[in-house]
Design an enzyme around this catalytic site. Structure first.
Site, mmCIF file in Angstrom:
data_model
loop_
_atom_site.group_PDB
_atom_site.id
_atom_site.type_symbol
_atom_site.label_atom_id
_atom_site.label_comp_id
_atom_site.label_asym_id
_atom_site.label_seq_id
_atom_site.Cartn_x
_atom_site.Cartn_y
_atom_site.Cartn_z
ATOM 1 N N ASP A 89 -19.373 80.204 -43.607
ATOM 2 C CA ASP A 89 -18.765 79.217 -42.712
ATOM 3 C C ASP A 89 -19.883 78.548 -41.915
ATOM 4 O OD1 ASP A 89 -16.432 80.354 -43.671
ATOM 5 O OD2 ASP A 89 -15.495 80.570 -41.694
ATOM 6 N N LYS A 151 -13.057 73.381 -42.026
ATOM 7 C CA LYS A 151 -12.556 74.332 -41.027
ATOM 8 C C LYS A 151 -12.546 73.661 -39.662
ATOM 9 C CE LYS A 151 -13.967 78.736 -38.880
ATOM 10 N NZ LYS A 151 -14.912 79.883 -38.966
ATOM 11 N N LYS A 180 -9.177 75.443 -43.342
ATOM 12 C CA LYS A 180 -9.104 76.659 -42.533
ATOM 13 C C LYS A 180 -8.823 76.298 -41.083
ATOM 14 C CE LYS A 180 -11.774 80.727 -41.071
ATOM 15 N NZ LYS A 180 -12.979 81.562 -41.334
#
EC number: 4.1.2.4
Length: 220
Positions: A89, A151, A180
């Site tokens: 991430d 995300k 996400k």
């Protein structure tokens, strides 16, 4: 719906102790979450603790500000994967986006994608700091750079995921990428609402409470 497989069970606090990480891993084994998300220093420990399960190890790169150089982010990515990370991430260069330097934003993401090999890359856009147009642009750049997910948030800025942001991000990337939602789910209803809005992963420290139908403390 197996909501557990949507959850990245998360502990990214800087003062996290080993016993807290061990508790996170134990919960992940018990509930079969999609992944645990931990800081890079815990990746190797997490990998060992999850042997024999299908729970992935996720870690963060350029976290939480996104203001390191692309070379540093690429190095972080390679080292994390060497240590056992399955998913990365990464945080975008928010300042570059705000300055209109879209080429740098894209090349920064691409550097991590290339360093990741066949591992999953999620691009944290820090939506709370962006205009809707900036959210659209950076999602398009992440898609162009070959990332797997976009995300919403680090959980360390001024706000977490919102339904509106998840909806906009899903509309922007279509069905080609994952989305996400991070830092906004504190209950089963919250998590379900994010999924219905288009989220395919939920980053939360409240995974156990969510699955038990309880309301969690905290904001990530």
């Amino acid at each position: 719906m197996k909501l557990n497989k949507y959850i990245d069970h998360t502990l990214l606090k800087q003062d996290a102790k080993k016993k807290q990480i061990d508790s996170l891993l134990s919960e992940a084994r018990e509930y079969g979450f999609a992944s645990v998300c931990v800081n890079p220093t815990w990746v190797e420990h997490a990998k060992k603790g999850l042997e024999g399960t299908d729970v992935k190890v996720c870690t963060v790169v350029g976290f939480p500000l996104g203001a390191t150089t692309s070379a540093v982010k690429a190095f972080e990515t390679k080292e994390a994967i060497q240590n056992g990370a399955d998913e990365i991430d990464m945080v975008i260069n928010v300042g570059a986006l705000k300055s209109g330097n879209l080429a740098l934003v894209e090349s920064d993401i691409r550097a991590v994608v290339e360093a990741s090999g066949d591992k999953l890359v999620k691009v944290i856009i820090e939506a709370c700091l962006l205009t809707d147009q900036e959210k659209i642009v950076v999602c398009q750049l992440a898609q162009k750079a070959g990332a797997d997910f976009v995300k919403t948030s680090t959980g360390f800025s001024t706000g977490g995921a919102t339904i509106a942001d998840v909806t906009l991000m899903r509309e922007t990337v279509g069905s080609d990428m994952g989305v996400k939602a991070a830092g906004g789910a504190r209950s089963y209803a919250d998590a379900l609402a994010f999924v219905e809005a288009g989220a395919t992963r939920i980053g939360t420290s409240a995974g156990v409470a969510i699955l038990k139908g309880e309301l969690a403390d905290g904001d990530y």
